[in-house]
Every structure is written in structure tokens, then in C-alpha cells.
Design a protein around this motif. Structure first.
Motif, short mmCIF file in Angstrom:
data_model
loop_
_atom_site.label_atom_id
_atom_site.label_comp_id
_atom_site.label_asym_id
_atom_site.label_seq_id
_atom_site.Cartn_x
_atom_site.Cartn_y
_atom_site.Cartn_z
N UNK A 279 -49.33 90.10 9.32
CA UNK A 279 -49.13 88.67 9.62
C UNK A 279 -49.61 88.37 11.02
N UNK A 280 -49.28 89.27 11.94
CA UNK A 280 -49.72 89.08 13.33
C UNK A 280 -51.24 89.08 13.43
N UNK A 281 -51.84 90.03 12.72
CA UNK A 281 -53.31 90.12 12.74
C UNK A 281 -53.94 88.88 12.13
N UNK A 282 -53.37 88.45 10.99
CA UNK A 282 -53.94 87.28 10.30
C UNK A 282 -53.86 86.05 11.20
N UNK A 283 -52.75 85.88 11.85
CA UNK A 283 -52.55 84.70 12.71
C UNK A 283 -53.52 84.74 13.90
N UNK A 284 -53.60 85.91 14.53
CA UNK A 284 -54.49 86.03 15.71
C UNK A 284 -55.95 85.87 15.30
N UNK A 285 -56.30 86.45 14.15
CA UNK A 285 -57.70 86.35 13.70
C UNK A 285 -58.06 84.90 13.38
N UNK A 286 -57.11 84.21 12.74
CA UNK A 286 -57.37 82.80 12.40
C UNK A 286 -57.52 81.97 13.69
N UNK B 258 -56.82 75.97 10.73
CA UNK B 258 -55.91 77.13 10.80
C UNK B 258 -55.22 77.36 9.47
N UNK B 259 -54.79 76.28 8.84
CA UNK B 259 -54.15 76.40 7.53
C UNK B 259 -55.12 76.99 6.52
N UNK B 260 -56.37 76.48 6.56
CA UNK B 260 -57.37 76.99 5.61
C UNK B 260 -57.61 78.49 5.83
N UNK B 261 -57.74 78.87 7.10
CA UNK B 261 -58.04 80.27 7.41
C UNK B 261 -56.89 81.18 6.99
N UNK B 262 -55.67 80.72 7.25
CA UNK B 262 -54.51 81.53 6.89
C UNK B 262 -54.36 81.64 5.37
N UNK B 263 -54.65 80.52 4.71
CA UNK B 263 -54.57 80.53 3.24
C UNK B 263 -55.61 81.49 2.66
N UNK C 107 -44.06 63.21 -2.93
CA UNK C 107 -45.37 63.87 -3.05
C UNK C 107 -45.26 65.37 -2.75
N UNK C 108 -45.50 66.17 -3.77
CA UNK C 108 -45.38 67.62 -3.63
C UNK C 108 -46.45 68.15 -2.66
N UNK C 109 -47.63 67.56 -2.76
CA UNK C 109 -48.75 68.02 -1.91
C UNK C 109 -48.42 67.85 -0.42
N UNK C 110 -47.90 66.68 -0.09
CA UNK C 110 -47.55 66.43 1.32
C UNK C 110 -46.38 67.31 1.76
N UNK C 111 -45.44 67.54 0.84
CA UNK C 111 -44.29 68.39 1.18
C UNK C 111 -44.76 69.82 1.47
N UNK C 112 -45.71 70.29 0.63
CA UNK C 112 -46.24 71.65 0.85
C UNK C 112 -47.00 71.72 2.17
N UNK C 113 -47.79 70.68 2.43
CA UNK C 113 -48.54 70.63 3.70
C UNK C 113 -47.62 70.67 4.89
N UNK C 114 -46.56 69.90 4.82
CA UNK C 114 -45.59 69.84 5.92
C UNK C 114 -44.91 71.20 6.11
N UNK C 115 -44.53 71.81 4.97
CA UNK C 115 -43.86 73.11 5.06
C UNK C 115 -44.80 74.15 5.68
N UNK C 116 -46.06 74.06 5.30
CA UNK C 116 -47.05 75.02 5.82
C UNK C 116 -47.22 74.85 7.34
N UNK C 117 -47.34 73.61 7.77
CA UNK C 117 -47.49 73.35 9.21
C UNK C 117 -46.24 73.82 9.96
N UNK C 118 -45.08 73.63 9.36
CA UNK C 118 -43.84 74.08 10.02
C UNK C 118 -43.81 75.61 10.15
#
Lengths: 195, 188
Positions: free
Chosen positions: A133-140, A187-192, B31-42
Motif C-alpha cells: 500500500x505504501x509503495x502503491x501510494x508513493x508510486x502514484x 491519483x484515484x485513477x492510478x491507485x485504482x 447517488x452511489x457513484x458520488x458516494x463511492x467517489x467521496x469514500x475513495x477521496x476520504x
């Protein structure tokens, strides 16, 4: 004779004013107070502990030299991170030039991972104790374009507001918001993608 | 009325606990999509915050000051330069490191050597010098002699002329060396 509170009890503006009068001890207190934050920001911005050491020193040297011209407005932190942010951007540009002129390879994933704190530095409950997880976060983070990375770090490391980020990056609040939004989305895309 | 999903800045604002508008809140609740987005950002927010704290904590106390103090004690050229020049000097120092400077010097010497040797290379050198008789006999043109001595505006034009002027004697059976026999294709 007017007595003054001990330096470590003074606010940032007073310390910068004292540094501006040539009091090194005031600078030392500022380094102790803000140095670790500036260092952490630079280390993640540049993925290098060595460069972070050098540029943290440079940040405080510049503060020392510019202190006589500082106007106290309670924005010392933003000013400090503006200096650090400028230095980080210069260093990222220099790396680009070096890779063009000298054929040096950009920062590798190994460098990124090496620059991370050891698992022991994390809270026992933190998922970041897990290597992957640490690596993934830093790499992203390392894959984000320079200014987006700086904006993301200022928000999440330093918990700065959009206005403070704009101030630190020398841009408008709207541009800072856009950098932050794009950085977070990427960042979200990269982590996903790594999950 | 259907409300579009929250954009990235609004998701970020929500993750920071900033107040959303009534219609935004209502949308987020359904909206499930927005809820997931928010959870991810958190989640990312928490992870990055922890990483930042760990990085700050991993630095030994008092480690930074000696380095700053040392540079204050012995300010070099960089410390005395105005701020923009100090940054420039850093790049200059980088480019002028001995190993890098040596590579640059070698490159420049190589380039100069290449330029100096280029006219003397076999491909550019005439196989045999022009002579007065070859000029009089029409085996070479005056312009070719001029160009070989003083250069030409277009290398391409020179190449064409060179090829024509030099190859003709070799292709024809011109034992007498006259331009006539060459033009006749070597027939007497």
C-alpha cells in the motif's frame, strides 16, 4: 529594558522579524518548528531524501536572506511553502533538463520506495504499514505531474486551504482548485489501476 | 429534477467537511457513484495524511539545523547571489560538474574535428586533381573547378554536376581523352 518571551514561545511572524534583524537563534527555532514539515513535503515532492535535505536547507537560507523584507501578515507558513514549492519546481525542471542534456533516467520506483519512511514510523493500525500500500501510494504520487503533485501534497500533507495552496504555488485560487481536482482524480485513477 | 453528479472540486470539498448545497446533499444521498467517489477521496486523504505524519516523524529532531548553520557560516557564491541567479547557479554548477563538463568538451571537440575534417574526407575529395588540360579538353567544366576551389551555394547542384562531369570519361571508351569521342559514346 524590555524583556522578551523566550524565542520558542514567539509566533512565526515575530521569529521571522527577529531573523530579519540577524538573530540566528530565531532562525534555528523556525527550522526546528517548520523544518520537518518542509522536509516531508520536499521529500515526497521530489521522491528523494537527499534532495529534500539540500532544498530544506536552501529554503531556510532564502528565508534568512529575505527576512528583512518580510511583512508580518500571519502568512509565514504559506511564504515558507512558497519558497519550498518554487525550489521543488526548479528542481523538477532541472531534472527534465538533465534527462534531456545528459540522458539521465528520471526517478525510478526504487528511488521512490527508498525515500519512504520505514514501516515502524507508522501507527500500528495504519494500513500504510503494509509495504504494497505504501509503495502503491508513493508510486502514484510520483507519477503525478509536478504542479499537481505539489498541490495534492500541500492539501493532504499540510492541510492547506485552496487559497493557501494558490499562495504557495504563486497561482490563482481557481487554478489551484483545478490543479488539486485534476491531481486527486489522477491519483484515484492510478491507485485504482494498481489495486 | 435530476441533478448531475458532483464534480471533483465538490467531492474534495465534501471530503474536507465543507458544507454542500441542499441539492448537492440530496444528490449525494442517492447517488452511489458520488458516494463511492467521496469514500475513495476520504481513504486517500487518510492515507496521505498518515504518510505525511510518518515522514515528519521519521526525521531525527535537530537534524536539519546543523546543515543550515553550516551554510550560514560559510556562505559561498550561491548564498551571496540574488535569488533568481542563485537558482541559475545551481543549474550551472550541475552542468559544469567535472564529468559533465568533460563530456561537453569532448562533444565540442568532436564536432569541431568533424567540421575540420569534412572537406578532406574521401567522399568529398576529388579522385584526381583538376588539370589545365582536362579543363581545356572539356572533361571538366570551369564551374566545377570554381566550385571545388571556392564552394557552391547548393551542395546538391554541385553533386549533380560532379557526377556528370566525372563519370562520363569512365563510361565512355575515351582512350584519346577527347570530348568528341566521349560525346559519341566512344565511337571513332
Amino acid at each position: 529594558m524590555e524583556s522578551r518571551a523566550p524565542l520558542h514561545e514567539l509566533g512565526d511572524d515575530d521569529l521571522v522579524a527577529a531573523a530579519g534583524r540577524g538573530e540566528r537563534e530565531a532562525l534555528r527555532v523556525l527550522v526546528e518548528r517548520w523544518g520537518p514539515r518542509v522536509h516531508a513535503f520536499l521529500r515526497r515532492a521530489l521522491s528523494s531524501s537527499h534532495d529534500a535535505d539540500d532544498l530544506t536547507q536552501e529554503t531556510f537560507l532564502r528565508l534568512w536572506r529575505a527576512a528583512p523584507r518580510y511583512r508580518p501578515q500571519g502568512r509565514c507558513a504559506a511564504w515558507l511553502f512558497r519558497i519550498a514549492g518554487n525550489l521543488a519546481r526548479q528542481e523538477l525542471r532541472r531534472r527534465k533538463v538533465r534527462s534531456l542534456l545528459l540522458g539521465e533516467t528520471p526517478t525510478s520506483l526504487d528511488d521512490v520506495v527508498d525515500s519512504l519512511p520505514a514501516p515502524a514510523a507508522f501507527d500500528p493500525e495504519s494500513p500504510l504499514r503494509a509495504d504494497e500500500i505504501r509503495r502503491a501510494l508513493a508510486a502514484a504520487l510520483a507519477k503525478l505531474p509536478g504542479r499537481q503533485r505539489l498541490a495534492v501534497l500541500l492539501r493532504f500533507y499540510e492541510e492547506m486551504s485552496t487559497a493557501e495552496i494558490a499562495d504557495a504555488l504563486g497561482t490563482s485560487p481557481r487554478a489551484a482548485e483545478s490543479l488539486l481536482a485534476r491531481g486527486t482524480r489522477r491519483l484515484r485513477q492510478l491507485l485504482r489501476a494498481q489495486a | 429534477m435530476h441533478r448531475p453528479c458532483l464534480d471533483a472540486p465538490r467531492i474534495l470539498a465534501a471530503s474536507k467537511g465543507e458544507a454542500l448545497g441542499a441539492d448537492e446533499r440530496q444528490h449525494l444521498e442517492t447517488c452511489v457513484r458520488c458516494q463511492e467517489g467521496l469514500a475513495e477521496v476520504r481513504r486517500i486523504t487518510v492515507l496521505l495524511k498518515e504518510l505525511g505524519e510518518a515522514e515528519r516523524g521519521s526525521l531525527a529532531p535537530g537534524r536539519l539545523w546543523p546543515g543550515v548553520e553550516a551554510r550560514l557560516e560559510a556562505p559561498g557564491l550561491r548564498a551571496r547571489l540574488p535569488l533568481p541567479l542563485a537558482g541559475l547557479s545551481r543549474l550551472t554548477q550541475e552542468v559544469l560538474r567535472p564529468s559533465v563538463a568533460a563530456a561537453w568538451a569532448a562533444g565540442v571537440v568532436g564536432l569541431l574535428l568533424g567540421i575540420w575534417l569534412a572537406p578532406r574526407s574521401p567522399s568529398a575529395e576529388p579522385e584526381e586533381p583538376y588539370t589545365w588540360s582536362s579543363l581545356v579538353e572539356g572533361r571538366v567544366s570551369l564551374s566545377a573547378v570554381y566550385e571545388s576551389s571556392f564552394g557552391t551555394e547548393t551542395g546538391e547542384a554541385r553533386g549533380v554536376e560532379w557526377e556528370f562531369e566525372r563519370e562520363a570519361p569512365a563510361s565512355g571508351d575515351d582512350s584519346s581523352g577527347t570530348g568528341e569521342s566521349r560525346q559519341d559514346g566512344g565511337q571513332p
